[in-house]
Design an enzyme around this catalytic site. Structure first.
Site, short mmCIF file in Angstrom:
data_model
loop_
_atom_site.label_atom_id
_atom_site.label_comp_id
_atom_site.label_asym_id
_atom_site.label_seq_id
_atom_site.Cartn_x
_atom_site.Cartn_y
_atom_site.Cartn_z
N ARG A 154 37.03 45.12 43.83
CA ARG A 154 37.49 43.78 43.99
C ARG A 154 37.67 43.48 42.83
O ARG A 154 37.82 43.52 41.84
CB ARG A 154 36.91 43.16 44.57
CG ARG A 154 36.41 43.11 45.72
CD ARG A 154 35.03 41.81 45.91
NE ARG A 154 34.16 42.66 47.16
CZ ARG A 154 33.30 41.93 47.48
NH1 ARG A 154 33.30 40.43 47.45
NH2 ARG A 154 32.65 42.30 48.38
N ASP B 155 39.48 39.59 41.03
CA ASP B 155 39.22 37.66 41.35
C ASP B 155 40.75 37.24 41.35
O ASP B 155 41.97 38.10 40.81
CB ASP B 155 38.32 37.13 40.49
CG ASP B 155 37.13 37.68 40.76
OD1 ASP B 155 36.63 37.74 41.66
OD2 ASP B 155 36.24 37.41 39.77
N TYR C 147 39.08 47.43 31.78
CA TYR C 147 39.82 46.32 31.83
C TYR C 147 40.44 45.75 30.71
O TYR C 147 39.87 46.47 29.70
CB TYR C 147 38.69 45.30 32.05
CG TYR C 147 38.52 45.39 33.59
CD1 TYR C 147 38.86 44.64 34.60
CD2 TYR C 147 37.17 46.14 34.20
CE1 TYR C 147 38.74 45.00 35.75
CE2 TYR C 147 37.33 46.19 35.48
CZ TYR C 147 38.46 45.26 35.95
OH TYR C 147 37.26 44.91 37.84
N ARG D 69 34.89 38.91 31.79
CA ARG D 69 34.99 37.35 31.61
C ARG D 69 33.47 36.71 30.96
O ARG D 69 34.36 35.50 29.52
CB ARG D 69 34.67 36.81 32.78
CG ARG D 69 37.33 36.96 32.75
CD ARG D 69 37.46 36.21 35.42
NE ARG D 69 37.45 35.20 34.68
CZ ARG D 69 37.43 34.60 35.71
NH1 ARG D 69 37.63 34.96 36.84
NH2 ARG D 69 37.41 33.06 36.18
#
Lengths: 249, 249
Positions: B53, B55, B113, B202
């Site tokens: 996934r 967000d 990422y 994050r």
């Protein structure tokens, strides 16, 4: 009343262009809202004057505006105050106190526009609002050969959009360049001039695209200019690739 | 049924993340819509499986997905067909036929990422959806000193968001780098690992920001990892700066 000149940039994607229009979100409307807030809602509505309009979806890297405040505030405080109140799709990079003889539109000498054209077959989702996209083969050299034909003082009637009304269609283009950014999937055009008619830059880019595709001869620009016929140039490049880059005074 | 693997990119701004949710616009929903259209609305709904996934507001440069079509089509035709049907904020850069043993999520070895942080006082309107913005002074060298502490196999419970449920919170980070792009007003972080918990990246960036500001000691990461306490790391960097860059198999 002290006058301020500000340089602003905006992502035009979610605006119906610069100019205030009833019921529409425009850059001028958002600017006037925060300037009037800063002036503590003055009796008379303060106007924010831009160097000129930009259309729906067109961006600005260096739009210049002026406005008068009813009291004297340091330019840097105006910048910080407006910056904190503006929506995130408008940025304010510089504010200066100027003489009341300065006028963002009438004092402007030349304007520079930049047009970013995405030329990869793959349609990059991160460029969809920030470039025009052209996936058909373009001959870069033909466009580079043709672009200097835009230089000089011309009657641009053939490059005026249908809705356009103005006293004169004579304008001078002082710079017209093509930049090769094909390593980043882009071809970029820049034009500097004393003023541009409604949609003129997007039609100028459209003519270059037709030259690049070979559907228009490479020496067609002088003929188009001489024709003074707004029916002859029909392709208008998308608004999303166009940026008002700077205004010189 | 032949299986296809596709690499897609998307601008996450206008999506409620990857995963199908009733009444929400999600990337998986848009992908399944066009895949089922291409399959001529098959009796059984075709699922599009992602590597994982993302967000709301998080972007992808190289999300990997798989799906099965009820008939055999050349991979390049699938790419072109889906590309022409997809909305402009999803791009499809590559499609390949793969064995039915391939699974976009379970076959994934590592994911990378990227986090783009905008560090100028001026809030650039063109970066608002594509970076996190941090205008307070950051000590780059402190962050560079701390970031290797993320490397290795750890229990990441201290870096798990409150809503997170998983059997194990042990994951391995194989690469953790900081890139200096301050000439373009940005600092960029990249992390590669065998998997990441909900909001982990994050929160990892949030901890680095606190180290850069000096509100957390430069050697605090080993202590946080050892604490295994999800109350200790509170700052979650904004979704807008995060990109799923690539998935390795």
């Amino acid at each position: 009343m002290p006058r301020y000149r500000a340089i602003i940039s905006y992502d035009g994607t979610n605006f119906f262009g610069w100019q205030v229009q009833p019921g529409k979100r425009t850059v001028q409307y958002e600017m006037e809202k925060v300037v009037n807030q800063m002036a503590k809602n003055p009796a008379e509505h303060i106007r924010v004057q831009g160097s000129g309009r930009t259309d729906t979806g067109v961006h600005a890297l260096g739009q210049v505006v002026h406005f008068d405040l009813p009291f004297d505030i340091e330019a840097e405080s105006v910048r910080k105050g407006l910056s904190s109140m503006l929506p995130f799709d408008i940025g304010i990079s510089q504010v200066e106190r100027v003489s009341t003889t300065f006028h963002a539109q009438y004092s402007a000498h030349t304007k520079t526009y930049r047009y970013r054209l995405s030329v990869t077959e793959f349609r990059d989702p991160f460029k969809r609002n920030y470039t025009g996209h052209w996936y058909r083969r373009l001959d870069y050299d033909k466009m580079a050969l043709a672009i200097p034909d835009y230089l000089g003082e011309h009657d641009w009637l053939s490059f005026a959009a249908a809705g356009f009304q103005a006293k004169t269609t004579v304008r001078t283009v002082t710079r017209a360049v093509i930049e090769d950014h094909r390593d980043e999937g882009e071809i970029v055009f820049e034009f500097t001039g004393t003023g541009f008619l409604y949609n003129q830059i997007r039609i100028m880019v459209g003519v270059l695209l037709e030259i690049g595709m070979g559907t228009r001869p490479v020496d067609d620009i002088p003929r188009l200019l001489a024709a003074k016929d707004r029916q002859q140039a029909r392709l208008t490049a998308p608004a999303s690739g166009l940026y008002l880059k700077s205004v010189d005074y």
